[in-house]
Every structure is written in structure tokens, then in C-alpha cells.
Write an enzyme that holds these catalytic residues in place. Structure first.
Site, PDB file in Angstrom:
ATOM      1  N   HIS A  85       4.366  -4.580   0.537  1.00 31.79           N
ATOM      2  CA  HIS A  85       3.150  -3.789   0.669  1.00 31.79           C
ATOM      3  C   HIS A  85       2.104  -4.579   1.441  1.00 31.79           C
ATOM      4  O   HIS A  85       2.116  -5.819   1.432  1.00 31.79           O
ATOM      5  CB  HIS A  85       2.605  -3.398  -0.720  1.00 31.79           C
ATOM      6  CG  HIS A  85       1.480  -2.425  -0.660  1.00 31.79           C
ATOM      7  ND1 HIS A  85       0.164  -2.826  -0.526  1.00 31.79           N
ATOM      8  CD2 HIS A  85       1.455  -1.071  -0.688  1.00 31.79           C
ATOM      9  CE1 HIS A  85      -0.611  -1.762  -0.497  1.00 31.79           C
ATOM     10  NE2 HIS A  85       0.156  -0.683  -0.576  1.00 31.79           N
TER      11      HIS A  85
ATOM     12  N   GLU B 232       2.434   2.138   7.178  1.00 30.39           N
ATOM     13  CA  GLU B 232       1.036   2.212   6.760  1.00 30.39           C
ATOM     14  C   GLU B 232       0.179   1.300   7.630  1.00 30.39           C
ATOM     15  O   GLU B 232       0.168   0.083   7.420  1.00 30.39           O
ATOM     16  CB  GLU B 232       0.861   1.765   5.304  1.00 30.39           C
ATOM     17  CG  GLU B 232       1.465   2.661   4.262  1.00 30.39           C
ATOM     18  CD  GLU B 232       1.059   2.191   2.860  1.00 30.39           C
ATOM     19  OE1 GLU B 232       0.419   2.969   2.145  1.00 30.39           O
ATOM     20  OE2 GLU B 232       1.366   1.037   2.504  1.00 30.39           O
TER      21      GLU B 232
END
Length: 225
Positions: A96, A144
């Protein structure tokens, strides 16, 4: 535990104050209610401290926010794949934007999770990174752009090409990898745009976790599927 399927809405709880302690289970139960009412796949990523409690209490896919490439044994403070498996979670986020790994570590995490039958959802900040991690053949890649994470403008509006280009580039490497997108995704229109751009779902956080009415927010989000 219900298996993750596409199209999917994956809600990352992060470490927001709203999900401290019992807040994580409350939000997971709201996500389950919406999943049951709509028949759609909503997965949750609670804080690691609450991972087992949430995984044992709900019947929707639960993923760890992180996993580390360590085997059982001398690994104080790390989250091993076997620990994730033992909680009842079905898989984990890897890399992430707030918990980056080098490519070799990503590859180890993917491989160790595969050995245990855990879903691997690798995050990537760019098309190039998505192509790089696609070489490890994870189940999912979530693109992302970091500059849009937590903002009010969805990636599908600010940079739609990164979604469509990532889908095309990843499929060129391995057609079996599902591609999600995230960053600024907050509405059903954002989700609809993501699907139209070729994504298999979305990974999001604040639009649900910090919303005063998370159920209403979720119902709006899944209206785009």
C-alpha cells in the site's frame, strides 16, 4: 469466509480514529449489511489489531492491511502470512502507498501468500509499477496515484488514463490478474467510471470510513456496479 469476487468494492479502514477498537467491527458489520442487501461483493481491510475479531464475526471477505515475508518463528512485530491465515482473513493488501516494499519483498509476500491460499492484492502507484509487480502474478493489482489518495477528486476524473492504461498493460502481462483502482473514489459515479475504464472494482478508504453515514455512502458506491 466469503471469497473475494469481482466486481468488488474493497474498503480499507486504515488507522482512522473511527475504527479504533470496536469501531472496526461496527463498520465491518455495516459493510456486510450492504453486501447482503445488494448481493454485491464488499470486502474490508480492518486494522491489524482487529483483524481476527472482524474476520471471525462477519461473512464478507476480510483482508489484512499488510503482510510481511516471514515464516513462523523469530519475527517479533511482523505480520506473517500464517498469522493472517490463522485469523480467518482471506488475504492481504501488499505494498500500500502508506506501507511500501521493494519489488523483491513484494514478490516474496505474493509467493508466501499463494502457498497458503491467501488472496494477494498488490498496490501500485503507476502503470510502470503495475507492470513490474504483474510479473509476480498476484490475484489483484490496485492502481492508486498517491497524490490523489484521501482527496476529493477521484482518479477516474483526475487521471482516467492511468486506470485504462494499467488495465491494458497488466492484461498484456497476465490476463488472469484482476485490476482495481483507487484514490479519491467516493461516489457511485466514480465506481461506474472505474468499471467503464476496464477496472474490476475499487479500493477506497475515507469516503466510507470517515463518512457520517457509512451505510448511505456504501449504498451510493455500489449503485455504480
Amino acid at each position: 469466509m466469503t471469497e473475494l469476487r469481482t466486481p468488488a468494492v474493497v474498503v480499507n479502514f486504515k488507522a482512522y480514529a473511527e475504527v479504533d477498537g470496536p469501531g472496526a467491527l461496527r463498520l465491518a458489520q455495516i459493510c456486510q449489511t450492504v453486501a447482503e442487501e445488494t448481493g454485491l461483493c464488499i470486502a474490508v481491510c480492518p486494522p491489524v489489531a482487529e483483524l481476527g475479531a472482524v474476520a471471525r464475526a462477519v461473512d464478507i471477505p476480510v483482508l489484512s492491511q499488510n503482510v510481511d515475508p516471514y515464516k513462523p518463528g523469530s519475527a517479533t512485530g511482523w505480520m506473517t502470512p500464517s498469522m493472517v491465515k490463522a485469523t480467518g482473513a482471506c488475504g492481504s493488501l501488499i505494498n500500500h502507498s502508506e506501507h511500501r516494499f521493494a519489488d523483491d519483498i513484494i514478490g516474496q509476500c505474493v509467493s508466501m501468500c499463494k502457498e497458503l491460499g491467501l488472496v494477494q492484492m498488490v498496490c501500485a502507484e503507476s502503470v510502470a509499477k503495475a507492470v513490474s509487480v504483474a510479473a509476480f502474478a498476484p490475484d489483484y493489482i490496485a492502481v492508486e496515484p498517491p497524490e490523489l489518495i484521501g482527496g476529493d477528486i477521484s482518479v477516474t476524473t483526475a487521471n482516467p488514463r492511468i486506470v485504462s492504461d494499467t488495465v491494458a498493460a497488466v492484461k498484456d502481462v497476465n490476463k488472469g490478474i484482476s485490476v482495481l483502482c483507487g484514490a479519491g473514489v467516493k461516489t457511485g459515479a466514480d465506481v461506474k467510471a472505474a468499471i467503464e475504464l476496464g477496472a474490476d472494482g475499487v479500493l477506497l478508504a475515507s469516503g466510507v470510513v470517515k463518512n457520517k453515514d457509512p451505510k448511505a455512502a456504501l449504498l451510493d458506491l455500489v449503485s455504480g456496479l
